[in-house]
Design an enzyme around this catalytic site. Structure first.
Site, PDB file in Angstrom:
ATOM      1  N   ARG A 247      12.183  90.283  44.486  1.00 56.15           N
ATOM      2  CA  ARG A 247      12.455  91.562  45.152  1.00 56.15           C
ATOM      3  C   ARG A 247      13.939  91.795  45.430  1.00 56.15           C
ATOM      4  NH1 ARG A 247       7.462  89.750  46.191  1.00 56.15           N
ATOM      5  NH2 ARG A 247       8.024  88.421  47.929  1.00 56.15           N
TER       6      ARG A 247
ATOM      7  N   GLU B 178       8.454  72.425  52.096  1.00 58.03           N
ATOM      8  CA  GLU B 178       7.940  71.339  52.936  1.00 58.03           C
ATOM      9  C   GLU B 178       7.186  70.328  52.073  1.00 58.03           C
ATOM     10  OE1 GLU B 178       5.967  72.498  56.475  1.00 58.03           O
ATOM     11  OE2 GLU B 178       5.324  70.453  56.907  1.00 58.03           O
TER      12      GLU B 178
END
Ligand code: PRP
Ligand code: ADE
Length: 252
Positions: free
Chosen positions: A139, A176
């Protein structure tokens, strides 16, 4: 030649919350209670997989806790900001259960809000001697090119792996659980150029920090990162360390 880091101070057009944010959901809720954001809490686990909806209601955001004098600035807030904020749709449970997806496609349907978004960035970055607007897939490719054209900079796409056809340099970054990679064409930028990095949203900040590293590795000075939306609970801003971040809307 301008100094390496010019001061991007707020002015009457672009009031700030102390951090470079010009909209707070708390104030927005007060002004437009019927179109306030969903009041989800976002709890990080990992990248997308992680914006778990906690079963709580309203909570304060980073912007809510800034000192009163800074808050006062928002009373004269640019009226374009509220429209931009209300044009962003929040889709619960996309792309995974628990994620509150900030959907900017509805902003693109609102020609005034879309133009205002571009204008706000252009007003901030014109005359800042920026020669590169680096847009992050996907985007950042929507917001970056019109800004680049308006400020007379080139547009450089920062892409996901194996998308760019020419020779690339890459930067791996950690989520993560696991890693991701960002790539840029060799030769797209030159040492000493001044860049703006643009994306629609900052969450954990991993994506933007990879873009900064990639540009700095080839000697580019990153003047600032800019996003339409920040998810402050995820503290992505902190991951950018000393790099300045400018956002239009905080999503709580
Ligand atoms: O701050 P971070 O935690 O790194 O997350 C922010 C990134 O996540 C979204 O992209 P996404 O990964 O969904 O990719 P896409 O644009 O290709 O859909 C968003 O457009 C940012 O690029
Ligand atoms: N909640 C979210 N909405 C849109 N894009 C995102 N990227 C990471 N988290 C997001």
């Amino acid at each position: 030649m301008q100094p390496a880091s010019f001061p991007l101070s707020s002015n009457s057009l672009l009031p700030s919350f102390g951090s470079n944010t010009i909209f707070s959901p708390l104030r927005f809720r007060r002004l437009f209670p019927r179109i306030a954001y969903s009041s989800s809490s976002l709890v990080p686990t990992n990248h997308y997989q992680n914006y778990r909806l906690a079963p709580t209601t309203l909570r304060s955001t980073a912007s809510d806790s800034v000192p009163a004098p800074e808050m006062a600035l928002t009373d004269g807030q640019d009226p374009r900001i509220a429209r931009i904020s209300s044009a962003i749709r929040v889709i619960p449970n996309f792309p995974k259960p628990g994620i509150m997806f900030q959907d900017i496609t509805t902003l693109l349907l609102d020609t005034k809000a879309f133009k205002d978004t571009i204008d706000l960035f252009v007003e901030r970055y014109r005359d800042k001697n920026i020669s590169v607007v680096a847009g992050i897939e996907a985007r950042g490719f929507i917001f970056g090119p019109p800004i680049a054209l308006a400020i007379g900079a080139k547009f450089v796409p920062m892409r996901k792996p194996n998308k760019l056809p020419g020779e690339v340099i890459s930067e791996e970054y950690s989520l993560e659980y696991g890693t991701d990679k960002m790539e840029m064409h060799v030769g797209a930028v030159q040492p000493g150029e001044r860049a703006l990095v643009i994306d629609d949203l900052i969450a954990t900040g991993g994506t933007l920090s990879a873009a900064i590293k990639l540009l700095e590795r080839v000697g580019v000075h990153v003047v600032e990162c800019a996003c339409v939306i920040e998810l402050p609970e995820l503290k992505g801003r902190e991951r950018l360390v000393d790099k300045s971040l400018f956002v239009l809307v905080n999503a709580a």
